[in-house]
Design a protein around this motif. Structure first.
Motif, PDB file in Angstrom:
ATOM      1  N   LEU A   1       0.773  -1.264  -0.093  1.00 45.68           N
ATOM      2  CA  LEU A   1       0.093  -0.145   0.081  1.00 45.68           C
ATOM      3  C   LEU A   1       0.855   1.241  -0.106  1.00 45.68           C
ATOM      4  O   LEU A   1       0.258   2.315  -0.315  1.00 45.68           O
ATOM      5  CB  LEU A   1      -0.768   0.185   1.266  1.00 45.68           C
ATOM      6  CG  LEU A   1      -1.986  -0.944   1.242  1.00 45.68           C
ATOM      7  CD1 LEU A   1      -2.858  -0.948   2.582  1.00 45.68           C
ATOM      8  CD2 LEU A   1      -2.986  -0.856   0.100  1.00 45.68           C
ATOM      9  N   ALA A   2       2.178   1.280   0.419  1.00 45.66           N
ATOM     10  CA  ALA A   2       3.037   2.497   0.709  1.00 45.66           C
ATOM     11  C   ALA A   2       2.847   3.176  -0.497  1.00 45.66           C
ATOM     12  O   ALA A   2       3.440   2.617  -1.703  1.00 45.66           O
ATOM     13  CB  ALA A   2       4.212   2.176   1.571  1.00 45.66           C
ATOM     14  N   LEU A   3       3.168   4.313  -0.798  1.00 45.29           N
ATOM     15  CA  LEU A   3       3.298   5.283  -1.898  1.00 45.29           C
ATOM     16  C   LEU A   3       5.027   5.349  -1.714  1.00 45.29           C
ATOM     17  O   LEU A   3       5.461   5.583  -0.724  1.00 45.29           O
ATOM     18  CB  LEU A   3       2.593   6.444  -1.877  1.00 45.29           C
ATOM     19  CG  LEU A   3       1.037   6.240  -2.180  1.00 45.29           C
ATOM     20  CD1 LEU A   3       0.465   7.669  -1.616  1.00 45.29           C
ATOM     21  CD2 LEU A   3       0.567   5.800  -3.312  1.00 45.29           C
ATOM     22  N   LYS A   4       5.377   5.322  -2.942  1.00 47.38           N
ATOM     23  CA  LYS A   4       6.937   5.477  -3.222  1.00 47.38           C
ATOM     24  C   LYS A   4       7.175   7.249  -3.085  1.00 47.38           C
ATOM     25  O   LYS A   4       6.319   7.950  -3.431  1.00 47.38           O
ATOM     26  CB  LYS A   4       7.315   5.201  -4.538  1.00 47.38           C
ATOM     27  CG  LYS A   4       7.057   3.523  -4.768  1.00 47.38           C
ATOM     28  CD  LYS A   4       7.801   2.873  -3.828  1.00 47.38           C
ATOM     29  CE  LYS A   4       7.503   1.259  -3.938  1.00 47.38           C
ATOM     30  NZ  LYS A   4       7.399   0.265  -2.934  1.00 47.38           N
ATOM     31  N   ARG A   5       8.477   7.246  -2.641  1.00 50.33           N
ATOM     32  CA  ARG A   5       8.923   8.958  -2.673  1.00 50.33           C
ATOM     33  C   ARG A   5       8.413   9.578  -3.950  1.00 50.33           C
ATOM     34  O   ARG A   5       7.996  10.978  -3.729  1.00 50.33           O
ATOM     35  CB  ARG A   5      10.077   9.094  -2.192  1.00 50.33           C
ATOM     36  CG  ARG A   5      10.643   8.462  -0.807  1.00 50.33           C
ATOM     37  CD  ARG A   5      12.017   8.480  -0.708  1.00 50.33           C
ATOM     38  NE  ARG A   5      12.456   8.160   0.770  1.00 50.33           N
ATOM     39  CZ  ARG A   5      13.319   8.705   1.545  1.00 50.33           C
ATOM     40  NH1 ARG A   5      13.630   9.747   1.291  1.00 50.33           N
ATOM     41  NH2 ARG A   5      13.478   8.091   2.708  1.00 50.33           N
ATOM     42  N   ASP A   6       8.671   9.035  -4.644  1.00 52.20           N
ATOM     43  CA  ASP A   6       8.336  10.037  -6.391  1.00 52.20           C
ATOM     44  C   ASP A   6       6.888   9.805  -6.648  1.00 52.20           C
ATOM     45  O   ASP A   6       6.657  10.580  -7.540  1.00 52.20           O
ATOM     46  CB  ASP A   6       9.314   9.344  -7.419  1.00 52.20           C
ATOM     47  CG  ASP A   6       9.077   8.005  -7.606  1.00 52.20           C
ATOM     48  OD1 ASP A   6       8.442   7.310  -6.964  1.00 52.20           O
ATOM     49  OD2 ASP A   6       9.566   7.343  -8.791  1.00 52.20           O
ATOM     50  N   GLN A   7       5.986   9.221  -5.825  1.00 55.92           N
ATOM     51  CA  GLN A   7       4.606   9.262  -6.285  1.00 55.92           C
ATOM     52  C   GLN A   7       4.149  10.328  -5.617  1.00 55.92           C
ATOM     53  O   GLN A   7       2.825  11.163  -5.907  1.00 55.92           O
ATOM     54  CB  GLN A   7       4.075   7.989  -5.750  1.00 55.92           C
ATOM     55  CG  GLN A   7       4.597   6.814  -6.809  1.00 55.92           C
ATOM     56  CD  GLN A   7       3.628   5.580  -6.058  1.00 55.92           C
ATOM     57  OE1 GLN A   7       3.993   5.148  -5.192  1.00 55.92           O
ATOM     58  NE2 GLN A   7       2.969   5.063  -7.062  1.00 55.92           N
ATOM     59  N   VAL A   8       4.431  10.955  -4.323  1.00 59.36           N
ATOM     60  CA  VAL A   8       3.878  11.859  -3.366  1.00 59.36           C
ATOM     61  C   VAL A   8       3.799  13.200  -3.937  1.00 59.36           C
ATOM     62  O   VAL A   8       5.109  13.408  -4.480  1.00 59.36           O
ATOM     63  CB  VAL A   8       3.988  11.653  -1.992  1.00 59.36           C
ATOM     64  CG1 VAL A   8       3.807  10.280  -1.381  1.00 59.36           C
ATOM     65  CG2 VAL A   8       5.433  12.125  -1.724  1.00 59.36           C
ATOM     66  N   ILE A   9       3.230  14.163  -3.569  1.00 65.34           N
ATOM     67  CA  ILE A   9       3.365  15.701  -3.790  1.00 65.34           C
ATOM     68  C   ILE A   9       3.836  16.033  -2.518  1.00 65.34           C
ATOM     69  O   ILE A   9       3.213  16.242  -1.408  1.00 65.34           O
ATOM     70  CB  ILE A   9       2.097  16.268  -4.166  1.00 65.34           C
ATOM     71  CG1 ILE A   9       1.301  15.660  -5.337  1.00 65.34           C
ATOM     72  CG2 ILE A   9       2.180  17.669  -4.173  1.00 65.34           C
ATOM     73  CD1 ILE A   9      -0.405  15.925  -5.611  1.00 65.34           C
ATOM     74  N   LYS A  10       5.129  16.348  -2.590  1.00 66.99           N
ATOM     75  CA  LYS A  10       5.763  16.662  -1.284  1.00 66.99           C
ATOM     76  C   LYS A  10       5.394  18.230  -0.930  1.00 66.99           C
ATOM     77  O   LYS A  10       5.463  18.969  -1.670  1.00 66.99           O
ATOM     78  CB  LYS A  10       7.381  16.617  -1.490  1.00 66.99           C
ATOM     79  CG  LYS A  10       7.704  15.358  -1.818  1.00 66.99           C
ATOM     80  CD  LYS A  10       9.411  15.197  -2.487  1.00 66.99           C
ATOM     81  CE  LYS A  10       9.711  13.695  -2.771  1.00 66.99           C
ATOM     82  NZ  LYS A  10       9.026  13.192  -3.875  1.00 66.99           N
ATOM     83  N   ILE A  11       5.091  18.169   0.448  1.00 66.36           N
ATOM     84  CA  ILE A  11       4.877  19.375   0.975  1.00 66.36           C
ATOM     85  C   ILE A  11       5.576  19.937   2.267  1.00 66.36           C
ATOM     86  O   ILE A  11       5.809  20.815   2.553  1.00 66.36           O
ATOM     87  CB  ILE A  11       3.357  19.489   1.417  1.00 66.36           C
ATOM     88  CG1 ILE A  11       3.167  18.329   2.665  1.00 66.36           C
ATOM     89  CG2 ILE A  11       2.408  19.426   0.145  1.00 66.36           C
ATOM     90  CD1 ILE A  11       1.776  18.682   3.163  1.00 66.36           C
ATOM     91  N   THR A  12       6.498  18.786   2.814  1.00 73.38           N
ATOM     92  CA  THR A  12       7.341  19.036   3.811  1.00 73.38           C
ATOM     93  C   THR A  12       8.562  18.181   3.232  1.00 73.38           C
ATOM     94  O   THR A  12       8.346  17.190   2.392  1.00 73.38           O
ATOM     95  CB  THR A  12       7.043  18.787   5.032  1.00 73.38           C
ATOM     96  OG1 THR A  12       6.896  17.424   5.286  1.00 73.38           O
ATOM     97  CG2 THR A  12       5.697  19.659   5.568  1.00 73.38           C
ATOM     98  N   ASP A  13       9.643  18.079   4.161  1.00 68.77           N
ATOM     99  CA  ASP A  13      10.671  17.171   3.857  1.00 68.77           C
ATOM    100  C   ASP A  13      10.420  15.731   4.347  1.00 68.77           C
ATOM    101  O   ASP A  13      11.147  14.886   4.243  1.00 68.77           O
ATOM    102  CB  ASP A  13      12.092  17.717   4.643  1.00 68.77           C
ATOM    103  CG  ASP A  13      11.795  17.879   6.037  1.00 68.77           C
ATOM    104  OD1 ASP A  13      10.724  17.783   6.602  1.00 68.77           O
ATOM    105  OD2 ASP A  13      13.002  18.057   6.653  1.00 68.77           O
TER     106      ASP A  13
END
Length: 158
Positions: free
Chosen positions: A69-81
């Motif tokens: 289920l976990a989304l990969k780092r490159d899939q999320v819209i980053k809003i914080t570090d």
């Protein structure tokens, strides 16, 4: 699923993350100045996976405990570090960027009775386990705030 319903649910799932100042305007009346605000509260029962809405993408436990289920780092819209939104939440990014969206994380109920309807009542009234209040927390907050008391509040029933 109906595309309009999917879009509504996508946008509505962000509602628990919203926080606005205690100033309100009617949804039917356009804002007359920049200080006017509309508070929208939507309560969704079940179904929303908060860890895949506001994603702790740098947390190793998140990835380890959610191997499928976990989304990969490159899939999320980053809003914080450390955190990002699910890609399906892209429609709320303008609100985030304009600072009209606030996140409230880690809220919950300390005491539970394991009685579904009583626990829901305690959530809406912010009552302790031995209290039985007749008005919800928002009513008390608006009553206590003299500015909000004189502004129209748009409500809708289900």
């Amino acid at each position: 699923m109906n595309p309009r319903r999917r879009k509504f649910l996508s946008l509505a799932s962000a509602a628990p993350l919203l926080g606005m100042p205690w100033q309100f305007a009617s949804a039917a009346t356009p804002a007359t100045h920049a200080e006017s605000r509309l508070l929208v509260l939507i309560y969704l029962k079940g179904g929303n996976d908060s860890y895949n809405t506001f994603v702790p993408y740098t947390n190793e436990r998140y990835a380890k405990l959610r191997p499928t289920l976990a989304l990969k780092r490159d899939q999320v819209i980053k809003i914080t570090d450390r955190h990002g939104f699910h890609p399906g939440m892209s429609a709320i990014m303008p609100l985030w960027e304009s600072r009209e969206l606030a996140l409230v994380q880690g809220i919950g109920q300390q005491e539970v009775t394991n009685q579904h309807y009583r626990d829901l009542e305690m959530q809406f009234t912010v009552a302790s386990i031995d209290q039985y209040l007749t008005d919800v927390w928002l009513t008390r907050a608006l009553t206590a705030n003299s500015t909000a008391r004189h502004m129209p509040l748009a409500t809708t029933g289900t």
